[in-house]
Motif scaffolding. Sequence first.
Motif, short mmCIF file in Angstrom:
data_model
loop_
_atom_site.label_atom_id
_atom_site.label_comp_id
_atom_site.label_asym_id
_atom_site.label_seq_id
_atom_site.Cartn_x
_atom_site.Cartn_y
_atom_site.Cartn_z
N CYS A 66 0.85 -1.21 0.00
CA CYS A 66 0.00 0.00 0.00
C CYS A 66 0.88 1.25 0.00
CB CYS A 66 -0.93 -0.01 1.21
SG CYS A 66 -2.16 -1.32 1.18
N THR A 67 1.93 1.22 0.82
CA THR A 67 2.84 2.37 0.89
C THR A 67 3.52 2.60 -0.46
OG1 THR A 67 3.25 1.85 3.20
CG2 THR A 67 4.82 3.33 2.16
N LEU A 69 2.39 1.82 -3.43
CA LEU A 69 1.43 2.37 -4.41
C LEU A 69 1.22 3.86 -4.16
CD1 LEU A 69 -0.54 2.03 -6.74
CD2 LEU A 69 -2.30 1.34 -5.08
N VAL A 70 1.12 4.25 -2.90
CA VAL A 70 0.95 5.67 -2.58
C VAL A 70 2.17 6.46 -3.05
CG1 VAL A 70 0.87 7.31 -0.66
CG2 VAL A 70 -0.65 5.31 -0.67
N GLN A 71 3.37 5.96 -2.73
CA GLN A 71 4.59 6.70 -3.09
C GLN A 71 4.73 6.81 -4.61
OE1 GLN A 71 6.32 8.44 -1.05
NE2 GLN A 71 5.11 7.68 0.66
N ASP A 72 4.43 5.73 -5.31
CA ASP A 72 4.51 5.77 -6.78
C ASP A 72 3.54 6.80 -7.34
OD1 ASP A 72 5.33 4.12 -9.41
OD2 ASP A 72 3.18 4.60 -9.49
N THR A 73 2.32 6.82 -6.79
CA THR A 73 1.31 7.76 -7.30
C THR A 73 1.73 9.20 -7.04
OG1 THR A 73 -0.36 6.08 -6.82
CG2 THR A 73 -1.17 8.29 -7.29
N LEU A 74 2.24 9.45 -5.82
CA LEU A 74 2.67 10.82 -5.48
C LEU A 74 3.82 11.27 -6.38
CD1 LEU A 74 2.55 10.64 -1.57
CD2 LEU A 74 0.87 11.69 -3.11
N ALA A 111 -10.39 -4.01 3.55
CA ALA A 111 -10.67 -2.91 4.49
C ALA A 111 -9.43 -2.06 4.72
CB ALA A 111 -11.20 -3.46 5.81
N ARG A 112 -8.29 -2.73 5.05
CA ARG A 112 -7.09 -1.94 5.36
C ARG A 112 -6.53 -1.23 4.13
NH1 ARG A 112 -2.32 -5.29 7.87
NH2 ARG A 112 -1.91 -5.74 5.68
N ALA A 113 -6.45 -1.95 3.00
CA ALA A 113 -5.83 -1.34 1.81
C ALA A 113 -6.61 -0.11 1.32
CB ALA A 113 -5.67 -2.37 0.70
N PRO A 114 -7.94 -0.18 1.16
CA PRO A 114 -8.64 1.04 0.73
C PRO A 114 -8.45 2.20 1.70
CG PRO A 114 -10.07 -0.88 0.51
CD PRO A 114 -8.84 -1.33 1.23
N PHE A 115 -8.35 1.87 3.01
CA PHE A 115 -8.09 2.92 4.00
C PHE A 115 -6.69 3.51 3.81
CE2 PHE A 115 -5.73 3.56 7.99
CZ PHE A 115 -6.19 4.83 8.27
N LEU A 116 -5.67 2.65 3.79
CA LEU A 116 -4.29 3.16 3.72
C LEU A 116 -4.03 3.95 2.44
CD1 LEU A 116 -2.17 0.14 5.07
CD2 LEU A 116 -2.54 2.37 6.18
N VAL A 117 -4.52 3.43 1.32
CA VAL A 117 -4.26 4.11 0.04
C VAL A 117 -5.02 5.43 -0.01
CG1 VAL A 117 -4.46 3.92 -2.47
CG2 VAL A 117 -3.68 1.94 -1.12
N SER A 118 -6.27 5.42 0.46
CA SER A 118 -7.03 6.68 0.48
C SER A 118 -6.35 7.70 1.38
CB SER A 118 -8.45 6.44 1.02
OG SER A 118 -9.17 5.58 0.19
#
Length: 247
Positions: A66-67, A69-74, A111-118
């Motif tokens: 999840c982290t 994916l977030v870093q790549d998107t940012l 549940a956790r992944a949609p929360f963390l990525v959002s």
Amino acid sequence: MKTALVTGAGGRIGRAIAVELGRAGWRVGVHYRSSEDGASDTLAAIQDAGGDGWTVQADLATVAGCTDLVQDTLARTASLDLLVHNASRFPEVRFEDITLAHWDGMMALHARAPFLVSQGLLGCLRAASDARGGEGALVVHLLDIGAERPLNRHAAYSVSKAAWKMLMKAMAVELAPAIRSVGISPGQVMWPEEYDASTRDALSRRIPMKRVGSPADVAHLVRFLAEHGGYLNGVDLPVDGGRSSTY
Ligand SMILES: NC(=O)c1ccc[n+]([C@@H]2O[C@H](COP(=O)([O-])OP(=O)(O)OC[C@H]3O[C@@H](n4cnc5c(N)ncnc54)[C@H](OP(=O)(O)O)[C@@H]3O)[C@@H](O)[C@H]2O)c1
């Protein structure tokens, strides 16, 4: 060019959503876990349709994934107009056979992944809203009519989808007006590959429309929500041919 990220877009419904956004001229992040070739095909179809984008790999059942994916998107965009949480698993497991690993895995992915990525992408969702005069960015959650009505031999799946549905509502309440949060609950839109013909027939007969839907039914709704659905927030929209209205 508006920008979106679609998880689990290496095939099936996720691909249909990503390509529909490509037709609308969007730039789309095509996330996959194992379907690398499928994700490349999705990106090529987006580009053929007039859009653009990128592919990104991540295992969303892990915190590190999840982290990543977030870093790549940012790193790719400062502004995200649409986030579609679509990645999922649908394993059949009898109640007595559910292991801790299975239970935790379902909760992690649904549940956790949609929360963390959002949560990780809040800044660039808010930036997209600001750039459009506060019009509001959108997060779409691919839920299931089984989030309300448990599916036989899918207890952990159903419970985790119910948790995900509450996340959709919690985000709608706390993050609006800058970010809207909307659920889509397919009924039978694309068969699990392991369902045989008689199972497919039996399930189809229970749908008031007497037929299954298509990935395009979901993709068109996502596009509508992004382009015209500016006052929809905190709702879960069934795409099920009336299945959830029957008993
Ligand atoms: N199909 C239906 O009729 C139906 C009915 C009700 C609800 N839904 C919901 O609609 C959405 C799309 O349905 P679908 O049938 O197209 O889904 P799917 O094919 O079962 O799964 C979509 C993608 O999720 C990805 N995924 C699985 N585990 C992952 C993980 N640990 N980390 C990251 N990605 C992972 C897979 O990516 P890789 O292939 O790259 O591994 C897969 O391609 C799902 O949320 C599903 O629950 C579908």
